[in-house]
Design a protein around this motif. Structure first.
Motif, PDB file in Angstrom:
ATOM      1  N   PRO A 163      -1.567  11.600 -18.683  1.00  0.00           N
ATOM      2  CA  PRO A 163      -1.101  12.696 -17.642  1.00  0.00           C
ATOM      3  C   PRO A 163      -2.450  12.893 -16.566  1.00  0.00           C
ATOM      4  CG  PRO A 163      -0.946  13.874 -20.089  1.00  0.00           C
ATOM      5  CD  PRO A 163      -1.612  12.025 -20.510  1.00  0.00           C
ATOM      6  N   ILE A 164      -1.579  12.867 -15.638  1.00  0.00           N
ATOM      7  CA  ILE A 164      -2.431  12.582 -14.551  1.00  0.00           C
ATOM      8  C   ILE A 164      -3.065  13.808 -13.582  1.00  0.00           C
ATOM      9  CG2 ILE A 164      -2.456  10.285 -13.938  1.00  0.00           C
ATOM     10  CD1 ILE A 164      -0.250  10.928 -11.760  1.00  0.00           C
ATOM     11  N   GLY A 165      -2.207  15.242 -13.381  1.00  0.00           N
ATOM     12  CA  GLY A 165      -2.318  16.549 -12.748  1.00  0.00           C
ATOM     13  C   GLY A 165      -2.120  15.923 -10.940  1.00  0.00           C
ATOM     14  N   GLN A 166      -2.282  14.366 -10.656  1.00  0.00           N
ATOM     15  CA  GLN A 166      -1.943  14.700  -8.912  1.00  0.00           C
ATOM     16  C   GLN A 166      -1.112  13.270  -8.903  1.00  0.00           C
ATOM     17  OE1 GLN A 166      -4.014  14.820  -6.492  1.00  0.00           O
ATOM     18  NE2 GLN A 166      -5.735  17.417  -7.471  1.00  0.00           N
ATOM     19  N   GLY A 167      -0.947  12.539  -8.201  1.00  0.00           N
ATOM     20  CA  GLY A 167      -0.291  12.010  -7.162  1.00  0.00           C
ATOM     21  C   GLY A 167      -0.513  10.471  -7.374  1.00  0.00           C
ATOM     22  N   LEU A 168      -0.202   9.505  -7.690  1.00  0.00           N
ATOM     23  CA  LEU A 168       0.158   8.349  -8.520  1.00  0.00           C
ATOM     24  C   LEU A 168       0.667   7.211  -7.162  1.00  0.00           C
ATOM     25  CD1 LEU A 168      -0.679   6.747 -11.368  1.00  0.00           C
ATOM     26  CD2 LEU A 168       1.796   6.002 -11.396  1.00  0.00           C
ATOM     27  N   SER A 169      -0.803   6.609  -6.444  1.00  0.00           N
ATOM     28  CA  SER A 169      -0.817   5.441  -6.623  1.00  0.00           C
ATOM     29  C   SER A 169      -0.418   4.433  -6.195  1.00  0.00           C
ATOM     30  CB  SER A 169      -1.500   5.587  -4.708  1.00  0.00           C
ATOM     31  OG  SER A 169      -2.065   7.361  -4.562  1.00  0.00           O
ATOM     32  N   LEU A 170      -0.112   3.407  -5.344  1.00  0.00           N
ATOM     33  CA  LEU A 170      -0.104   1.641  -5.623  1.00  0.00           C
ATOM     34  C   LEU A 170       0.236   0.989  -4.900  1.00  0.00           C
ATOM     35  CD1 LEU A 170       1.866  -0.139  -7.954  1.00  0.00           C
ATOM     36  CD2 LEU A 170       3.516   0.042  -6.258  1.00  0.00           C
ATOM     37  N   SER A 171      -0.438  -0.329  -5.271  1.00  0.00           N
ATOM     38  CA  SER A 171      -1.342  -1.568  -4.354  1.00  0.00           C
ATOM     39  C   SER A 171      -0.516  -2.644  -4.965  1.00  0.00           C
ATOM     40  CB  SER A 171      -3.054  -1.881  -4.273  1.00  0.00           C
ATOM     41  OG  SER A 171      -3.494  -0.102  -3.581  1.00  0.00           O
ATOM     42  N   ALA A 172      -0.742  -3.407  -4.370  1.00  0.00           N
ATOM     43  CA  ALA A 172      -0.311  -4.584  -5.611  1.00  0.00           C
ATOM     44  C   ALA A 172      -0.284  -6.071  -3.724  1.00  0.00           C
ATOM     45  CB  ALA A 172       1.565  -4.989  -5.194  1.00  0.00           C
ATOM     46  N   GLY A 173      -0.484  -6.882  -4.284  1.00  0.00           N
ATOM     47  CA  GLY A 173      -0.586  -8.612  -3.737  1.00  0.00           C
ATOM     48  C   GLY A 173      -1.433  -9.912  -4.042  1.00  0.00           C
ATOM     49  N   ARG A 174      -1.769 -11.104  -3.697  1.00  0.00           N
ATOM     50  CA  ARG A 174      -1.538 -12.083  -4.498  1.00  0.00           C
ATOM     51  C   ARG A 174      -3.201 -12.482  -5.167  1.00  0.00           C
ATOM     52  NH1 ARG A 174       2.762 -15.742  -4.001  1.00  0.00           N
ATOM     53  NH2 ARG A 174       4.369 -14.512  -2.196  1.00  0.00           N
ATOM     54  N   TYR A 175      -3.552 -11.119  -6.293  1.00  0.00           N
ATOM     55  CA  TYR A 175      -4.459 -11.038  -6.835  1.00  0.00           C
ATOM     56  C   TYR A 175      -5.046 -12.548  -7.254  1.00  0.00           C
ATOM     57  CZ  TYR A 175      -3.985  -6.244  -4.368  1.00  0.00           C
ATOM     58  OH  TYR A 175      -4.017  -5.925  -3.999  1.00  0.00           O
ATOM     59  N   PHE A 218       1.119  -1.281  -0.113  1.00  0.00           N
ATOM     60  CA  PHE A 218      -0.111   0.156   0.094  1.00  0.00           C
ATOM     61  C   PHE A 218       0.745   0.789   0.293  1.00  0.00           C
ATOM     62  CE2 PHE A 218      -2.475   2.895   2.762  1.00  0.00           C
ATOM     63  CZ  PHE A 218      -3.433   3.480   2.025  1.00  0.00           C
ATOM     64  N   LEU A 219       0.691   2.099  -1.003  1.00  0.00           N
ATOM     65  CA  LEU A 219       1.810   3.123  -0.967  1.00  0.00           C
ATOM     66  C   LEU A 219       0.618   4.072  -1.469  1.00  0.00           C
ATOM     67  CD1 LEU A 219       5.097   1.662  -2.535  1.00  0.00           C
ATOM     68  CD2 LEU A 219       4.833   2.677  -1.010  1.00  0.00           C
ATOM     69  N   LEU A 220       0.276   5.330  -1.026  1.00  0.00           N
ATOM     70  CA  LEU A 220       0.118   6.514  -1.403  1.00  0.00           C
ATOM     71  C   LEU A 220       1.168   7.582  -1.964  1.00  0.00           C
ATOM     72  CD1 LEU A 220      -2.380   7.406   1.995  1.00  0.00           C
ATOM     73  CD2 LEU A 220      -3.229   6.794   0.300  1.00  0.00           C
ATOM     74  N   ALA A 221       0.372   7.991  -2.775  1.00  0.00           N
ATOM     75  CA  ALA A 221       1.499   8.823  -3.444  1.00  0.00           C
ATOM     76  C   ALA A 221       1.885  10.328  -2.321  1.00  0.00           C
ATOM     77  CB  ALA A 221       0.577   9.995  -4.559  1.00  0.00           C
TER      78      ALA A 221
END
Length: 860
Positions: A227-239, A156-159
């Motif tokens: 182009p997003i104009g805001q920060g990028l968040s990232l999630s990962a898991g055993r999906y 779990f990584l918020l921008a």
């Protein structure tokens, strides 16, 4: 896992001593107050080729970012990055560059390129291991303070965690770009992202899915984000990844030899940080109907959409099929089809209500702790949250609405966050309106109760100062009051103009930072609202705190040959509001006579005539106003009474009719006079209108927590958990003897277990009707057998103070007590709750019998 595709680039090193435990946020506050940021920003485009390796066992990520700047016009080059970063190298156009890195700010030293394009490459690693509470006591702080966490349970990584280099000033730089340039992609920071992780771990972020691939011992996830104009968040898991582009669930097992489905190519842009999950709400009924009519230029009315949902048929399809994905663990994989179908339905609904879906996909992603975020093109819901049966039709709907409002049309946070209120209105509230007029009225009433209970007692603030939810009070204002403001605008403009204006805002300001004032301008230009009236409305509802306080005065009922005449005054306390309010004369259980009155000063007069049976309704001049009280322009109309009118029960009305004496007209007298009968005006409720609820305890400013004598040893743990969930974690737990000293009529008390003290027993000498209490068992509304009770009430002899009781009966297991204590906070609008083995069995709200806006002719 030490060997990887990044092995040649980075070699894991021992962690430096004294790594700080806090993450440097890409805080907008620094950007807005720091002089020169706007002048320093000169790049016209910024593209990231971002490669990330996740090492869950070490809580570490390794990053290599090749950043291409185009159109640079000179100035200092600074990038923001987590202060946890251990920087390995910084290259400028392929050559080592001098740099400084302090407090999360990476500055290229000696950078002097005047203008043009150039490349910066940055390599670093960082450990993200914020502590995660998997069973938090309260959800008042979305995210629970976690900005970055990498572990075997998930990533779990918020921008704002700073997990990749971000150009300092990107929020301020994009705030004023014209819509045409944003639509053309001329804003900074788009991404090609490749995430490598141990096999079976897949990553999700904003934008378009390139694909997931298993390669030996690793899995690789590819994403392309415009182009997003805001920060990028990232999630990962055993999906396990499942997808649906047409409402028919198609699946792919992510861990199989083949690759999971790739996203369809579609242009899209993203924006905005995550938005919090709502609290516990009932699910939307499948036989729903919407009573309102959206804008005339909409392709289909909302009621048509609800009929399509009720019959199981999808509404009109959009011009393109939006890929929808679920990223669930094996524990929740069986829920995928339900969520896929719900998401497709919600997207179609909002496409027809507001306009085309703005992103290349939508994904529902499972998180390893109970969050509820809405990011551009995906929502992140905790695994325990996904299991709640109402979430697909409530919280999911709310987060999808953010695709249009907050992630589509962006928020100008410097002028106040409007998007939570609008998403609440078009998702949570509109679902109640679809269900019935009664449910919609009850929802509006609940907003007023939460505001009066949680915000008005010293925690209120203007809407223009709301940024995000951090407490029950901020939620009551930023979500509830803001939603009600949009409702009042809709009442003023009418359905057609209101929905047409929202469509126009979305069309004009997609991916543009937007303020309350921008909404006002469109409501004026498109909705036809008088500019002066609109400004006055926004000044009193957005720029100031508070709410009007209203009451009826000098209500009289007279009869003559023409019928019955009701007169009186509607007063308000200063500071005064400019209001238009309906005053209704209830003439039968199913009919009422409405008059619309305006009030600008301290008082307005009204007169409503109920004619003889068979007579035509005629406007009646108001009585002469006293002093400076304005006169009334009568605007009476006869309407059928809504089923939600809580003014009196049918039995009460029938008794009133039986005892009523006919006037000289031969018609029975009217039964009640009600101001704002449909609850369409935001106001501060009178204490008599507010039933004691769990929220009453949350809003208490004088709570005494009393642990009953003889409580079991583990009671303290459960009591502390309950207090934390109710927002009173700092409350001191007192003994019965200590509590006796604090007894007063105005002080609030929360008891854990029935007290043994004779003095304290007086708190329960007259419990609410249909409630019997003992330490061995209790009975609630004729039902018994539950093992834990929570109730809040007020006795007339106790003055303003409330009494709350958490009563586990003797012999209840510690686990059942803890589970019940943890859940109570999620039922804030209820007066009583009964649990059995931690499962809710009964809940309800005490009846409200009096209101300063109701006058009962029969009972008086």
């Amino acid at each position: 896992m030490k060997s990887s595709v990044f092995a040649a680039l980075l070699k894991p090193l021992p962690l430096p001593v004294g790594l700080r435990g806090r993450i440097l946020c890409l805080a907008a506050a620094l950007i807005f107050i720091s002089p020169g940021f706007r002048a320093a920003w000169s790049a016209q485009a910024c593209h990231h080729d971002l490669k990330v390796e996740l090492q869950p066992e070490a809580h570490r990520l390794l990053v290599h970012d090749d950043i291409r700047f185009a159109g640079w016009k000179g100035g200092e080059m600074s990038l923001m990055l987590s202060d946890k970063a251990n920087i390995k190298s910084v290259l400028l156009n392929g050559k080592p560059s001098e740099y400084s890195f302090s407090s999360g700010k990476l500055t290229l030293s000696g950078f002097s390129i005047a203008e043009g394009s150039f490349d910066v490459s940055i390599s670093f690693d960082a450990v993200f291991n914020d502590p995660v509470d998997r069973e938090p006591a309260t959800f008042d702080n979305p995210g629970f303070g976690v900005a970055g966490s990498i572990s075997d349970r998930g990533t779990f990584l918020l921008a704002d965690a700073g997990w990749y280099p971000s150009l300092a000033g990107w929020r301020a730089a994009t705030a004023e770009l014209p819509a045409c340039r944003i639509a053309a992609g001329e804003i900074p920071e788009d991404f090609n992202l490749e995430v490598t992780a141990p096999r079976g771990i897949y990553a999700v972020t904003a934008g378009e899915l390139v694909g997931h691939e298993d390669r030996g011992a690793v899995s690789i996830s590819g994403w392309k984000t415009g182009p997003i104009g805001q920060g990028l968040s990232l999630s990962a898991g055993r999906y396990i990844v499942r997808s649906s582009a047409r409402g028919d669930s198609a699946s792919a097992q992510s861990g199989s030899s083949g690759s999971p489905p790739r996203g369809d190519s579609a242009s899209g842009q993203a924006g905005s940080s995550g938005s919090p999950l709502r609290g516990d709400e009932p699910s939307l009924r499948s036989d729903s109907r919407l009573t309102s009519q959206p804008a005339s230029d909409a392709s289909s009315s909302a009621s048509d959409l609800s009929r399509g949902r009720a019959s199981g048929q999808a509404g009109r399809r959009s011009h393109r099929q939006v890929p929808v994905y679920t990223y669930f663990t094996s524990e929740n994989d069986a829920l995928s089809e339900t969520y896929l179908n719900a998401a497709v339905s919600h997207i179609e609904f909002y496409e027809q209500l507001h306009g085309p879906y703005p992103f290349p996909k939508f994904a529902i992603v499972e998180n390893f702790f109970p969050t509820g975020y809405g990011f551009p093109s995906y929502t992140l819901l905790g695994g325990s949250v996904l299991k709640l049966p109402f979430i697909p039709e409530t919280s999911l709907r709310h987060e999808i609405a953010h695709s249009w409002w907050g992630n589509g049309v962006l928020v100008d946070y410097a002028a106040g966050n409007w998007c939570e209120g609008l998403a609440t209105y078009v998702a949570d509230y509109l679902s109640q309106e679809i269900s019935s007029a009664a449910d919609a009225r009850l929802y509006r009433e609940q907003i007023l109760r939460e505001y009066a209970t949680l915000a008005a007692p010293g925690a209120d603030f203007p809407l223009r100062l709301f940024e995000s939810r951090s407490s029950p009070a901020t939620r009551a204002v930023g979500y509830g009051k803001a939603a009600f403001v949009f409702h009042m605008i809709r009442q003023k403009l009418g359905d057609g103009a209101f929905w047409k204006s929202l469509r126009q805002i979305y069309k004009e300001r997609l991916f543009v930072r937007t303020s309350w004032e921008d909404f006002r301008d469109v409501f004026v230009g498109t909705g036809g609202w008088d500019p002066g009236e609109a400004k006055e409305f926004f000044d009193q509802w957005v720029a100031r705190s508070g709410a009007p306080v209203l009451k009826l005065r000098d209500v009289q009922l007279k009869s003559d040959d023409s019928g019955w005449l009701a007169t009186g005054f509607l007063d308000q306390h200063p500071p005064w509001y400019d209001l238009d309010i309906t005053v209704a004369l209830k003439i039968s259980p199913t009919e009422r006579l409405d008059t619309r009155i305006g009030i600008k000063g301290g008082s307005a007069v009204f007169a409503i005539r109920s004619p003889r049976t068979g007579s035509a309704l005629k406007p009646l001049a108001a009585p002469t106003a006293r002093g400076d009280e304005p006169s009334l322009r009568s605007d009476s109309r006869l309407t059928s009474q809504p089923a939600s009118d809580a003014s009196s029960s049918a039995s009460d009305l029938s008794r009133g009719r039986a005892s009523a004496q006919s006037g000289s007209s031969g018609s029975p007298p009217p039964q009640k006079l009600i101001a704002d009968p449909d609850v369409n005006t935001f106001r501060l409720l009178d204490p008599e209108e507010i039933p004691c609820t769990v929220n009453s305890v949350k809003g208490s400013k004088s709570l005494t927590a009393v642990l009953g004598d003889g409580s079991p040893r583990d009671a303290v743990k459960a009591f502390k958990l309950l207090l934390e969930g109710l927002g009173h974690a700092d409350a001191q737990i007192t003994s019965e003897k200590e509590a006796e000293v604090k007894m007063s009529k105005d002080r609030d008390f929360l008891f854990f277990g029935l007290p043994r003290s004779e003095k304290l027993k007086s708190f329960f000498s007259s419990p609410p009707e249909d409630v019997t209490l003992s330490s061995e068992k209790f009975s609630l509304k004729g039902s018994s057998g539950a093992d834990c009770l929570f109730l809040v009430f007020n006795e007339s002899n106790r003055g303003a103070g409330i009494t709350a009781l958490f009563l586990p009966v003797s012999g209840t297991s510690a686990d059942s007590v803890l589970t019940a204590a943890r859940k109570i906070t999620h039922y804030g609008k209820y007066s009583y709750l009964a649990f059995s083995h931690g499962v809710i069995r009964q809940k309800g709200v005490w009846e409200v019998l009096r209101s300063p806006l109701q006058f009962d002719f029969v009972r008086r």
